[in-house]
Design an enzyme around this catalytic site. Structure first.
Site, PDB file in Angstrom:
ATOM      1  N   PHE A  63       0.805  -1.225   0.000  1.00 40.89           N
ATOM      2  CA  PHE A  63       0.000   0.000   0.000  1.00 40.89           C
ATOM      3  C   PHE A  63       0.841   1.279   0.000  1.00 40.89           C
ATOM      4  O   PHE A  63       0.295   2.382  -0.027  1.00 40.89           O
ATOM      5  CB  PHE A  63      -0.950  -0.006   1.210  1.00 40.89           C
ATOM      6  CG  PHE A  63      -1.847  -1.199   1.275  1.00 40.89           C
ATOM      7  CD1 PHE A  63      -2.569  -1.607   0.159  1.00 40.89           C
ATOM      8  CD2 PHE A  63      -1.965  -1.945   2.444  1.00 40.89           C
ATOM      9  CE1 PHE A  63      -3.407  -2.727   0.204  1.00 40.89           C
ATOM     10  CE2 PHE A  63      -2.794  -3.065   2.500  1.00 40.89           C
ATOM     11  CZ  PHE A  63      -3.511  -3.457   1.379  1.00 40.89           C
ATOM     12  N   GLN A  91       3.219 -10.614   4.298  1.00 41.30           N
ATOM     13  CA  GLN A  91       4.198  -9.888   3.487  1.00 41.30           C
ATOM     14  C   GLN A  91       5.133 -10.857   2.755  1.00 41.30           C
ATOM     15  O   GLN A  91       5.714 -10.519   1.732  1.00 41.30           O
ATOM     16  CB  GLN A  91       5.035  -8.959   4.385  1.00 41.30           C
ATOM     17  CG  GLN A  91       4.189  -7.943   5.129  1.00 41.30           C
ATOM     18  CD  GLN A  91       3.716  -6.797   4.264  1.00 41.30           C
ATOM     19  OE1 GLN A  91       4.321  -5.743   4.184  1.00 41.30           O
ATOM     20  NE2 GLN A  91       2.608  -7.025   3.576  1.00 41.30           N
ATOM     21  N   LYS A 118      13.397 -12.168   5.974  1.00 38.93           N
ATOM     22  CA  LYS A 118      13.064 -13.261   6.910  1.00 38.93           C
ATOM     23  C   LYS A 118      11.637 -13.757   6.684  1.00 38.93           C
ATOM     24  O   LYS A 118      11.304 -14.873   7.065  1.00 38.93           O
ATOM     25  CB  LYS A 118      13.318 -12.845   8.357  1.00 38.93           C
ATOM     26  CG  LYS A 118      12.453 -11.711   8.914  1.00 38.93           C
ATOM     27  CD  LYS A 118      11.069 -12.113   9.348  1.00 38.93           C
ATOM     28  CE  LYS A 118      10.201 -10.902   9.645  1.00 38.93           C
ATOM     29  NZ  LYS A 118       8.792 -11.242   9.903  1.00 38.93           N
TER      30      LYS A 118
HETATM   31  N1  LIG Z   1       2.019  -7.655  12.868  1.00 37.98           N
HETATM   32  C1  LIG Z   1       3.259  -7.892  13.289  1.00 37.98           C
HETATM   33  O1  LIG Z   1       3.504  -8.697  14.205  1.00 37.98           O
HETATM   34  C2  LIG Z   1       4.383  -7.130  12.677  1.00 37.98           C
HETATM   35  C3  LIG Z   1       4.256  -6.522  11.452  1.00 37.98           C
HETATM   36  N2  LIG Z   1       5.319  -5.847  10.912  1.00 37.98           N
HETATM   37  C4  LIG Z   1       5.218  -5.173   9.634  1.00 37.98           C
HETATM   38  O2  LIG Z   1       4.442  -4.005   9.792  1.00 37.98           O
HETATM   39  C5  LIG Z   1       3.843  -3.634   8.540  1.00 37.98           C
HETATM   40  C6  LIG Z   1       2.384  -3.316   8.801  1.00 37.98           C
HETATM   41  O3  LIG Z   1       1.728  -4.493   9.201  1.00 37.98           O
HETATM   42  P1  LIG Z   1       0.541  -4.567  10.263  1.00 37.98           P
HETATM   43  O4  LIG Z   1       0.433  -3.328  11.056  1.00 37.98           O
HETATM   44  O5  LIG Z   1       0.753  -5.843  11.002  1.00 37.98           O
HETATM   45  O6  LIG Z   1      -0.746  -4.638   9.309  1.00 37.98           O
HETATM   46  P2  LIG Z   1      -1.909  -5.743   9.288  1.00 37.98           P
HETATM   47  O7  LIG Z   1      -1.514  -6.824   8.361  1.00 37.98           O
HETATM   48  O8  LIG Z   1      -2.268  -6.125  10.676  1.00 37.98           O
HETATM   49  O9  LIG Z   1      -3.161  -4.957   8.776  1.00 37.98           O
HETATM   50  C7  LIG Z   1      -3.441  -4.583   7.490  1.00 37.98           C
HETATM   51  C8  LIG Z   1      -3.595  -3.078   7.472  1.00 37.98           C
HETATM   52  O10 LIG Z   1      -3.713  -2.678   6.118  1.00 37.98           O
HETATM   53  C9  LIG Z   1      -4.797  -1.732   6.040  1.00 37.98           C
HETATM   54  N3  LIG Z   1      -5.299  -1.736   4.672  1.00 37.98           N
HETATM   55  C10 LIG Z   1      -6.130  -2.622   4.065  1.00 37.98           C
HETATM   56  N4  LIG Z   1      -6.351  -2.247   2.794  1.00 37.98           N
HETATM   57  C11 LIG Z   1      -5.659  -1.097   2.603  1.00 37.98           C
HETATM   58  C12 LIG Z   1      -5.480  -0.233   1.490  1.00 37.98           C
HETATM   59  N5  LIG Z   1      -6.036  -0.484   0.317  1.00 37.98           N
HETATM   60  N6  LIG Z   1      -4.677   0.849   1.643  1.00 37.98           N
HETATM   61  C13 LIG Z   1      -4.061   1.100   2.816  1.00 37.98           C
HETATM   62  N7  LIG Z   1      -4.187   0.320   3.914  1.00 37.98           N
HETATM   63  C14 LIG Z   1      -4.982  -0.765   3.789  1.00 37.98           C
HETATM   64  C15 LIG Z   1      -5.790  -2.216   7.060  1.00 37.98           C
HETATM   65  O11 LIG Z   1      -6.674  -1.174   7.403  1.00 37.98           O
HETATM   66  C16 LIG Z   1      -4.842  -2.574   8.202  1.00 37.98           C
HETATM   67  O12 LIG Z   1      -4.531  -1.441   8.960  1.00 37.98           O
HETATM   68  C17 LIG Z   1       4.085  -4.830   7.600  1.00 37.98           C
HETATM   69  O13 LIG Z   1       5.121  -4.538   6.699  1.00 37.98           O
HETATM   70  C18 LIG Z   1       4.501  -5.954   8.541  1.00 37.98           C
HETATM   71  O14 LIG Z   1       5.383  -6.884   7.950  1.00 37.98           O
HETATM   72  C19 LIG Z   1       6.495  -5.719  11.586  1.00 37.98           C
HETATM   73  C20 LIG Z   1       6.661  -6.288  12.818  1.00 37.98           C
HETATM   74  C21 LIG Z   1       5.627  -7.050  13.458  1.00 37.98           C
HETATM   75  O1  LIG Z   2       7.735  -9.373  11.613  1.00 36.92           O
HETATM   76  C1  LIG Z   2       7.198 -10.010  12.499  1.00 36.92           C
HETATM   77  C2  LIG Z   2       7.811 -10.237  13.819  1.00 36.92           C
HETATM   78  O2  LIG Z   2       8.992  -9.511  13.984  1.00 36.92           O
HETATM   79  C3  LIG Z   2       5.869 -10.619  12.278  1.00 36.92           C
HETATM   80  O3  LIG Z   2       5.928 -11.436  11.174  1.00 36.92           O
HETATM   81  P1  LIG Z   2       4.592 -11.906  10.457  1.00 36.92           P
HETATM   82  O4  LIG Z   2       4.178 -10.823   9.522  1.00 36.92           O
HETATM   83  O5  LIG Z   2       4.938 -13.198   9.785  1.00 36.92           O
HETATM   84  O6  LIG Z   2       3.581 -12.117  11.563  1.00 36.92           O
END
Ligand SMILES: NC(=O)C1=CN([C@@H]2O[C@H](COP(=O)(O)OP(=O)(O)OC[C@H]3O[C@@H](n4cnc5c(N)ncnc54)[C@H](O)[C@@H]3O)[C@@H](O)[C@H]2O)C=CC1
Ligand SMILES: O=C(CO)COP(=O)(O)O
Length: 387
Positions: free
Chosen positions: A118, A340, A245
């Site tokens: 996005f 992702q 990763k």
């Molecule tokens: N969830 C986790 O444990 C972790 C995630 N990350 C990274 O953080 C980043 C964000 O992931 P999360 O916050 O977990 O997201 P998520 O996967 O939980 O949620 C999806 C998000 O995308 C939004 N969305 C849906 N359609 C959309 C659109 N068309 N345009 C814009 N936004 C839209 C939703 O409203 C929601 O906020 C990713 O790159 C992920 O790899 C990093 C560390 C930990």
């Molecule tokens: O990046 C993450 C933990 O550091 C979370 O990974 P996932 O998106 O696979 O849940």
């Protein structure tokens, strides 16, 4: 003698998913804890959607919640992101903001935390609305691959918006961090001094009446007693660890899905770590440090946690166990959260294939082929041995 700063930074988090909400909680705790540096309010941009609160939610009131409501309204009323980070109270100084330009226009610190697919659309919407001296940090785990090359999302965001963007990445399963279980993270920040290819006129300086944005400042923004921060300068190493990763976590999920045990998982993690480091050395030689992959939370520690408790691992495992495509499992299991690793595997493969380098990265290539249905999970040992 220089005068002490008289103004304070305003922080906006662009994104409100599982990690976006958890990071908003952290920074809102810190903006309150450091009133000398920050305005307390943290705006959190919400991609607006309608949400029906469950009658089982403790705050459910049939007079108020019998119809679907805007998610941003629910967050601002209940101080909880009921869809993406349920059961975790958000500080009241997190203000859900559905208009992205309003969310960003007065921010001096922008934290990008959205699924990587996005980013382009979001940057297009933000175009021209950010302060020219704002500084950004990307928490996004992915790489930006085009036919011309591969870039870090921190660079893509920075160039597109004309501001500097660093990175934050670590062994940070969002639900654990949000529950205040101890973890570490790595923040990378290294703005160029003077004109560069990406910033021909140089960066616009942070005005002297605002606190300087440096490593100590970023520690004040992110460090909590349960979330320990190390700030480094290797933006490429930090960003690549988090992106790559996710491919390895899918491989780990595949072998767990087959019930192959801990040794098999350790084997794919070992090969995966070597490919992550090799990718950094091959394509980001000038900027990426090998040690970042082995010494910082954003490297091997994130690999370990993701290969055990991440969403990519979970969905890959279920996809093998249920014999269904991973996209189907993602839709069934994640309630709108996004993987992702699937798109990163395909994007990285496209980049390697164009350069005739698939055989140099057998695990990355095998994961891509398995996801496409062109190879079998059972053949993973041979694929990573012989490619
Ligand atoms: N969830 C986790 O444990 C972790 C995630 N990350 C990274 O953080 C980043 C964000 O992931 P999360 O916050 O977990 O997201 P998520 O996967 O939980 O949620 C999806 C998000 O995308 C939004 N969305 C849906 N359609 C959309 C659109 N068309 N345009 C814009 N936004 C839209 C939703 O409203 C929601 O906020 C990713 O790159 C992920 O790899 C990093 C560390 C930990
Ligand atoms: O990046 C993450 C933990 O550091 C979370 O990974 P996932 O998106 O696979 O849940």
């Amino acid at each position: 003698m220089t005068n002490a700063p008289t103004k304070k930074h305003r922080v906006t988090v662009v994104g409100s998913g599982n990690w976006g909400s958890a990071i908003s909680k952290i920074v809102a705790e810190n903006t309150k804890a450091h009133p000398e540096l920050f305005h307390p309010e943290v705006k959190m941009w919400v991609y607006e959607e309608e949400y029906q609160l469950s009658p089982n939610h403790p705050a459910y009131d049939p007079a108020k919640h019998s119809q679907p409501e805007k998610l941003s309204t629910i967050i601002n009323t209940l101080h909880e992101n009921v869809k993406y980070l349920p059961s975790i109270p958000l500080p009241e100084n997190v203000i859900a903001t559905p208009n992205i330009r309003t969310a960003a226009e007065d921010a001096t610190i922008l934290i990008f935390n959205v699924p990587h697919q996005f980013v382009f659309n979001i940057c297009n919407q933000l175009d021209g609305s950010c302060l020219p001296y704002a500084r950004a940090v990307s928490c996004i785990k992915g790489v930006d691959v085009t036919p011309d090359g591969v870039s870090l999302f921190s660079d893509t965001i920075g160039k597109r918006l004309g501001i500097y963007c660093g990175a934050l990445s670590g062994a940070n399963i969002a639900n654990e961090v949000a529950a205040e279980k101890f973890s570490e993270t790595t923040v990378a920040y290294n703005p160029p001094i003077g004109p560069t290819k990406d910033y021909p006129n140089g960066l616009v300086e942070v005005p002297a009446d605002l606190p300087a944005v440096d490593h100590a400042f970023l520690k004040s923004l992110f460090h909590r007693p349960y979330f320990h921060v190390r700030v480094v300068s290797d933006v490429a190493g930090v960003s690549l660890g988090g992106a790559l990763k996710n491919i390895v976590a899918i491989a780990a999920g595949f072998v767990d899905g087959l019930g192959w045990g801990n040794n098999a998982k350790a084997a794919v993690m070992r090969v995966g770590l070597l490919e992550m480091r090799k990718f950094g050395k091959m394509f980001f030689a000038d900027s990426c440090k090998s040690a970042t992959f082995t010494e910082e939370s954003c490297g091997v520690a994130d690999l370990i946690t993701s290969c055990n408790g991440g969403r990519n691992h979970k969905c890959a495992k279920l996809s093998v166990q249920k014999g269904k495509p991973i996209e189907e499992i993602e839709a069934e299991e994640l309630n709108g959260q996004k993987l992702q690793g699937t798109s990163t595997a395909s994007e990285v493969n496209e980049y390697l294939k164009r350069r005739g380098l698939e055989a140099e990265f057998p695990l990355f290539t095998a994961v891509h082929l398995i996801l496409k249905g062109e190879a079998k999970v059972e053949n993973l040992p041979d694929l990573i041995e012989t490619l």
